[in-house]
Enzyme design. Structure first.
Site, mmCIF file in Angstrom:
data_model
loop_
_atom_site.group_PDB
_atom_site.id
_atom_site.type_symbol
_atom_site.label_atom_id
_atom_site.label_comp_id
_atom_site.label_asym_id
_atom_site.label_seq_id
_atom_site.Cartn_x
_atom_site.Cartn_y
_atom_site.Cartn_z
ATOM 1 N N LYS A 11 0.847 -1.200 0.000
ATOM 2 C CA LYS A 11 0.000 0.000 0.000
ATOM 3 C C LYS A 11 0.882 1.249 0.000
ATOM 4 O O LYS A 11 1.953 1.219 -0.601
ATOM 5 C CB LYS A 11 -0.986 -0.061 1.171
ATOM 6 C CG LYS A 11 -1.758 -1.401 1.165
ATOM 7 C CD LYS A 11 -2.890 -1.465 2.143
ATOM 8 C CE LYS A 11 -3.560 -2.839 2.041
ATOM 9 N NZ LYS A 11 -4.709 -2.965 2.925
ATOM 10 N N HIS A 94 -8.429 -3.436 -5.904
ATOM 11 C CA HIS A 94 -8.368 -3.489 -4.448
ATOM 12 C C HIS A 94 -9.514 -2.672 -3.845
ATOM 13 O O HIS A 94 -9.898 -1.632 -4.394
ATOM 14 C CB HIS A 94 -7.020 -2.957 -3.952
ATOM 15 C CG HIS A 94 -6.787 -3.269 -2.510
ATOM 16 N ND1 HIS A 94 -7.348 -2.516 -1.505
ATOM 17 C CD2 HIS A 94 -6.131 -4.284 -1.923
ATOM 18 C CE1 HIS A 94 -7.006 -3.066 -0.339
ATOM 19 N NE2 HIS A 94 -6.271 -4.131 -0.560
HETATM 20 P P1 13P Z 1 -4.321 -6.412 5.895
HETATM 21 O O1 13P Z 1 -3.510 -7.691 5.793
HETATM 22 O O2 13P Z 1 -3.549 -5.284 6.490
HETATM 23 O O3 13P Z 1 -5.648 -6.637 6.529
HETATM 24 O O4 13P Z 1 -4.607 -5.941 4.375
HETATM 25 C C1 13P Z 1 -5.115 -6.862 3.483
HETATM 26 C C2 13P Z 1 -5.083 -6.245 2.145
HETATM 27 O O5 13P Z 1 -5.801 -5.297 1.886
HETATM 28 C C3 13P Z 1 -4.142 -6.775 1.148
HETATM 29 O O6 13P Z 1 -4.396 -6.269 -0.111
#
Ligand code: 13P
Length: 249
Positions: A11, A94
């Site tokens: 992210k 996403h």
């Molecule tokens: P988390 O593992 O932080 O819950 O995030 C999952 C995610 O959005 C992966 O794309």
């Protein structure tokens, strides 16, 4: 045998130095595995990530791309730009793109088409929100996300697709779908694809689970027959946690 995949979606985290440091830790610690291990740093660090992983089997993916070939799309990145620096895998759809940036099923279908036309690998994300699960609409929501985003593809194109079921209520919340809930949905997804295409397409596609996967719950989630790996957010930012999850596959 379906490909097992553990992918880290970083992210909007990690600057250049942090990216290089995490990748050097991962290169040193990732065990020999048949699973495909993928990391998706932010756009500006993709090239550095490719360089850092030159001698590694870890693949580099982008977190997004635009559907257009090129042109007046300020701030956007094209498939060719990614492929030009050796990045041929891209996350599309996403839930954060859908909810914060208004990306609709139609828009995502265009992105998928462009990526597949360019022979890229697509990690296509989808999943229901909490209210949709509470009202027992999670199966129909997922079915329509699949249909609208992907079912324009012909059967042959599915070799480019990896699915990532990420229930929105489990993303970054610490709340995980139970292994049974994940298995139930993954089996439903496979069945939906079998009905729209055929069982060989359905049985060949890797379906990842995403949403608060951690070293403590990965083994149990990955043990389910229709769960072929994970898309990891928070826990992919720490090398020990990510390596432990890779070992759980
Ligand atoms: P988390 O593992 O932080 O819950 O995030 C999952 C995610 O959005 C992966 O794309």
């Amino acid at each position: 045998m379906r490909t097992k995949i553990v992918a880290g979606n970083w992210k909007m985290n990690k600057n250049l130095e942090e990216t290089e440091a995490l990748l050097s830790e991962l290169s040193a610690k990732i065990p020999d595995t048949d699973a495909h291990v993928i990391v998706a740093p932010t756009f500006v660090n993709l090239e550095a990530a490719k360089r850092a992983l030159e001698a590694s089997t870890i693949e580099v993916a982008a977190q997004n791309m635009h559907f257009a070939e090129n042109g007046a799309y300020t701030g956007e990145i094209s498939a060719d730009m990614l492929m030009n620096i050796g990045v041929d895998t891209v996350i599309i759809g996403h839930s954060e793109r859908r909810s914060y940036f208004g990306e609709t099923d139609d828009f995502l279908a265009k992105k998928v088409k462009t990526a597949v036309d360019k022979q890229m690998k697509v990690i296509f994300c989808f999943g229901e929100e909490l209210e949709e699960r509470k009202s027992n609409n999670h199966f129909s929501v997922v079915e329509s996300q699949l249909k609208n985003g992907l079912f324009h593809l012909d059967a042959k194109a599915w070799k480019h697709i990896v699915l990532a079921y990420e229930p929105v209520w489990a993303i970054g919340t610490g709340e995980t779908a139970s292994p049974e809930q994940a298995q139930e949905m993954h089996a439903f997804i496979r069945n939906t694809i079998a009905k729209a295409y055929n069982t060989s397409v359905a049985n060949a596609v890797s379906i990842l689970y995403g949403g608060s996967v951690k070293p403590s719950n990965a083994t149990e989630i990955f043990s389910k027959p229709d769960v072929d790996g994970g898309l990891i957010g928070g826990a992919s930012l720490n090398s020990d946690d990510f390596v432990a999850i890779v070992k759980a596959i």
